[in-house]
Design a protein around this motif. Structure first.
Motif, PDB file in Angstrom:
ATOM      1  N   GLY A 103       0.786  -1.229   0.000  1.00 22.70           N
ATOM      2  CA  GLY A 103       0.000   0.000   0.000  1.00 22.70           C
ATOM      3  C   GLY A 103       0.816   1.276   0.000  1.00 22.70           C
ATOM      4  N   THR A 104       2.034   1.224   0.519  1.00 22.98           N
ATOM      5  CA  THR A 104       2.860   2.437   0.579  1.00 22.98           C
ATOM      6  C   THR A 104       3.676   2.670  -0.690  1.00 22.98           C
ATOM      7  OG1 THR A 104       4.706   1.228   1.594  1.00 22.98           O
ATOM      8  CG2 THR A 104       3.083   2.231   3.084  1.00 22.98           C
ATOM      9  N   LYS A 105       3.680   1.690  -1.584  1.00 24.54           N
ATOM     10  CA  LYS A 105       4.511   1.801  -2.788  1.00 24.54           C
ATOM     11  C   LYS A 105       3.694   2.341  -3.955  1.00 24.54           C
ATOM     12  CE  LYS A 105       7.486  -2.026  -1.351  1.00 24.54           C
ATOM     13  NZ  LYS A 105       7.989  -3.380  -1.673  1.00 24.54           N
ATOM     14  N   SER A 106       4.092   3.506  -4.452  1.00 24.84           N
ATOM     15  CA  SER A 106       3.386   4.141  -5.565  1.00 24.84           C
ATOM     16  C   SER A 106       4.394   4.837  -6.464  1.00 24.84           C
ATOM     17  CB  SER A 106       2.372   5.166  -5.047  1.00 24.84           C
ATOM     18  OG  SER A 106       1.454   4.564  -4.157  1.00 24.84           O
ATOM     19  N   SER A 107       4.112   4.822  -7.755  1.00 22.62           N
ATOM     20  CA  SER A 107       5.016   5.471  -8.710  1.00 22.62           C
ATOM     21  C   SER A 107       4.615   6.914  -8.982  1.00 22.62           C
ATOM     22  CB  SER A 107       5.044   4.684 -10.027  1.00 22.62           C
ATOM     23  OG  SER A 107       3.730   4.552 -10.554  1.00 22.62           O
ATOM     24  N   THR A 108       3.372   7.270  -8.645  1.00 23.81           N
ATOM     25  CA  THR A 108       2.903   8.643  -8.841  1.00 23.81           C
ATOM     26  C   THR A 108       2.132   9.108  -7.611  1.00 23.81           C
ATOM     27  OG1 THR A 108       0.765   8.016  -9.806  1.00 23.81           O
ATOM     28  CG2 THR A 108       2.654   8.225 -11.321  1.00 23.81           C
ATOM     29  N   LEU A 109       1.970  10.405  -7.507  1.00 24.82           N
ATOM     30  CA  LEU A 109       1.199  10.977  -6.405  1.00 24.82           C
ATOM     31  C   LEU A 109      -0.253  10.517  -6.480  1.00 24.82           C
ATOM     32  CD1 LEU A 109       1.107  12.946  -3.988  1.00 24.82           C
ATOM     33  CD2 LEU A 109       0.605  14.778  -5.624  1.00 24.82           C
ATOM     34  N   GLU A 110      -0.785  10.482  -7.690  1.00 25.00           N
ATOM     35  CA  GLU A 110      -2.177  10.070  -7.883  1.00 25.00           C
ATOM     36  C   GLU A 110      -2.397   8.625  -7.449  1.00 25.00           C
ATOM     37  OE1 GLU A 110      -1.419  13.658 -10.002  1.00 25.00           O
ATOM     38  OE2 GLU A 110      -0.359  11.741 -10.051  1.00 25.00           O
ATOM     39  N   GLU A 111      -1.423   7.769  -7.723  1.00 17.18           N
ATOM     40  CA  GLU A 111      -1.542   6.368  -7.307  1.00 17.18           C
ATOM     41  C   GLU A 111      -1.521   6.262  -5.787  1.00 17.18           C
ATOM     42  OE1 GLU A 111       0.646   2.003  -7.892  1.00 17.18           O
ATOM     43  OE2 GLU A 111       1.602   3.838  -8.652  1.00 17.18           O
ATOM     44  N   SER A 112      -0.690   7.068  -5.162  1.00 18.17           N
ATOM     45  CA  SER A 112      -0.630   7.077  -3.704  1.00 18.17           C
ATOM     46  C   SER A 112      -1.968   7.497  -3.109  1.00 18.17           C
ATOM     47  CB  SER A 112       0.474   8.024  -3.230  1.00 18.17           C
ATOM     48  OG  SER A 112       0.518   8.079  -1.824  1.00 18.17           O
ATOM     49  N   VAL A 113      -2.568   8.537  -3.684  1.00 14.79           N
ATOM     50  CA  VAL A 113      -3.875   9.005  -3.213  1.00 14.79           C
ATOM     51  C   VAL A 113      -4.922   7.906  -3.386  1.00 14.79           C
ATOM     52  CG1 VAL A 113      -5.754  10.643  -3.624  1.00 14.79           C
ATOM     53  CG2 VAL A 113      -3.376  11.438  -3.645  1.00 14.79           C
ATOM     54  N   ALA A 114      -4.903   7.250  -4.537  1.00 10.87           N
ATOM     55  CA  ALA A 114      -5.881   6.199  -4.821  1.00 10.87           C
ATOM     56  C   ALA A 114      -5.746   5.037  -3.838  1.00 10.87           C
ATOM     57  CB  ALA A 114      -5.710   5.699  -6.252  1.00 10.87           C
ATOM     58  N   LYS A 115      -4.516   4.660  -3.525  1.00 13.47           N
ATOM     59  CA  LYS A 115      -4.304   3.560  -2.575  1.00 13.47           C
ATOM     60  C   LYS A 115      -4.762   3.952  -1.172  1.00 13.47           C
ATOM     61  CE  LYS A 115      -0.638   0.836  -4.710  1.00 13.47           C
ATOM     62  NZ  LYS A 115       0.685   0.201  -4.492  1.00 13.47           N
TER      63      LYS A 115
END
Length: 230
Positions: A103-115
């Motif tokens: 859940g903490t691993k994201s390639s973009t800010l938007e992906e982080s928000v979505a998770k």
């Protein structure tokens, strides 16, 4: 003076209600009764709140005699504590599963928000579905005797999150990262409390705002760490 202080301390301890269950059933019939008591207490909690909840009300609704309830729970606060532990455990399992799934691993800010948004929705849903969930949250904040249940849960989640983020960002300041994980953990749970306790509020908007706050906060923290090490 010393005797007077000691006496006051003794009285305070004596007046504190017992919070632990007297026993836990091992046989099927006892387990069924134990669960009926808790389910009924949760349902009544949703209807009348923790201040008006009584063991007599639970017995009347469940069709049990007071001795049947007191065999396991000495008072309503012990009931609240058991319900609180179960709700915290249910929330914690969702968070830990989310962390284990990356859940903490994201390639973009938007992906982080979505998770983060997905996690927030799950926490809100399980808390809403839990019998008396919103009132349990209120009790955990309002009753000092129960605050340890909430604190233990939140500290465990924050510590687990810290360990994962520290491994992902070894150059990050340990003190700052530890503070960040505690703050963001509290913020996201506070958003859940707001959604559950103020149903007239826009849940989607609250979820969106808190998830952007958290994602942007960690983005800033990561960039600050990178700049400091360049």
């Amino acid at each position: 003076m010393a005797r007077s202080t000691a006496a006051k301390t003794t009285v305070a301890k004596t007046d504190a209600p017992a919070l632990d269950t007297k026993s836990r059933p091992s046989r099927r019939r006892g387990k069924d009764t134990f669960e009926v008591i808790l389910t009924t207490a949760g349902e009544l909690l949703a209807e009348v709140g923790f201040e008006r909840l009584t063991t007599n009300l639970v017995c009347e609704r469940a069709g049990l005699t007071p001795p049947a309830l007191y065999r396991y729970f000495p008072n309503k606060y012990a009931l609240l504590k058991e319900l609180a532990h179960r709700l915290m455990d249910a929330q914690d399992k969702i968070v830990l599963s989310w962390l284990e799934a990356g859940g903490t691993k994201s390639s973009t800010l938007e992906e982080s928000v979505a998770k983060n948004r997905d996690l927030q929705k799950q926490i809100n849903a399980i808390t809403r579905d839990f019998p008396g969930g919103d009132w349990i949250l209120r009790a955990l904040r309002a009753l000092p005797m129960l605050q340890e249940v909430r604190t233990t849960s939140r500290d465990m989640v924050a510590q687990t999150l810290f360990e994962i983020l520290k491994a992902e960002n070894p150059a990050a300041s340990e003190d700052r990262l530890r503070t960040a994980t505690r703050l963001t953990t509290q913020m996201m749970y506070a958003a859940t409390e707001m959604v559950l306790e103020e149903p007239d509020q826009d849940e989607e908007k609250i979820n969106e705002e808190i998830c952007w706050m958290v994602a942007l906060y960690y983005q800033h923290l990561t960039r600050a760490t990178s700049a400091a090490t360049d």
